[in-house]
Design an enzyme around this catalytic site. Structure first.
Site, short mmCIF file in Angstrom:
data_model
loop_
_atom_site.label_atom_id
_atom_site.label_comp_id
_atom_site.label_asym_id
_atom_site.label_seq_id
_atom_site.Cartn_x
_atom_site.Cartn_y
_atom_site.Cartn_z
NE ARG A 80 20.70 -3.88 25.41
CZ ARG A 80 20.06 -4.65 24.59
NH1 ARG A 80 19.10 -5.32 25.09
NH2 ARG A 80 20.24 -4.90 23.29
CG ASP A 81 20.19 -4.16 35.44
OD1 ASP A 81 21.29 -3.70 35.93
OD2 ASP A 81 19.30 -3.75 35.95
CB ILE A 82 23.94 -9.68 34.46
CG1 ILE A 82 23.35 -10.37 33.41
CG2 ILE A 82 24.70 -10.90 35.53
CD1 ILE A 82 22.09 -11.54 33.96
#
Length: 264
Positions: A80-82
């Site tokens: 969810r936060d690449i």
């Protein structure tokens, strides 16, 4: 997340609590972030970007496909936060994804100050505050690869809201339009990752890896297919004129119903 072990993921060794202080014991990786690496080089060459992209995707795939964790906890591990700030390149050249399952800003229903560092890589569905899954990570990896190859993010603006809206509404300039030396196949791979509709992206990280590896062998090949989503919904999409005509018809019908009893 501590149950996830892969060469391309920063390992979590332990979690615990000490006097109401929660802590995580993680693998120490000596190196620099991908963000810093891009800043130092300006932009990466094609083979280097593909190599890094494959390793990031392999780390994502290990989490997405981890059947042991899914069976034990009935959940998928979605990053969810690449983003380049969460990718570390070790001194040995190994690429490792960090903060798996830890970052929460991108899952909130509103764009807050906590999302400042993430909004340039956020998927459209996350920007709307909607449901996110494996394909959300694939979108963010597409943006990360876009930055690796062009030296800049696809969407910029004066505020987080402006950038978030761009992810929802605007189309990025294809990489081969920015730099003709970037192979068409690789440009199309990145654009497929960055499709607005999740079902038009790569369904899995493994499918993305296969095309990235093929891009090394067939840089000019035309094998990347971006399929249209089949809309089998019974919902009928109407244009403004049709809607206005329906409203007029409804008003006339209502007048007829109210006038008729008086005539009788």
């Amino acid at each position: 997340v501590a149950g996830l072990s892969h060469p391309n993921v920063v390992n979590v060794y332990d979690v615990g609590e000490d006097d109401d202080l929660y802590y995580i014991v993680m693998e120490l990786v000596e190196g620099i972030t991908l963000k810093r690496f891009i800043e130092k080089k300006g932009r990466l060459d094609v083979k280097e970007a593909i190599g890094i992209g494959v390793q990031i995707a392999q780390g994502m795939q290990a989490a997405h496909d981890n059947s042991i964790i899914q069976a034990a906890h009935n959940c998928h591990i979605i990053h969810r936060d690449i983003k380049p700030q969460n990718i570390i390149i070790s001194k040995e050249g190994k690429v490792k994804v960090t903060d798996f399952g830890i970052a929460k800003a991108a899952t909130s229903n509103t764009i807050t100050s906590n999302a400042m560092g993430s909004v340039h890589y956020i998927s459209p569905e996350q920007a709307r505050g909607g449901y996110s899954d494996e394909k959300s990570d694939i979108y963010s990896l597409g943006v990360t690869m876009y930055e690796m190859l062009s030296g800049k993010v696809p969407f910029e603006g004066d505020s987080t809201v402006t950038v978030a809206l761009a992810h929802i509404q605007e189309e990025a300039t294809p990489l081969d339009k920015i730099d003709p030396e970037i192979p068409h196949s690789l440009s199309k791979i990145v654009m497929k990752c960055m499709q607005k509709k999740p079902d038009m992206r790569y369904m899995t990280a493994s499918a993305l890896i296969a095309d990235l590896k093929r891009a090394l062998i067939e840089p000019d090949g035309d094998y990347v297919v971006i399929s249209d989503v089949v809309d089998d919904s019974p919902t009928i999409i109407m244009d403004k004129n049709e809607v206005d005509q329906l409203k007029k018809s409804a008003i006339l019908a209502e007048k007829d119903r109210t006038v008729q009893p008086e005539n009788e």
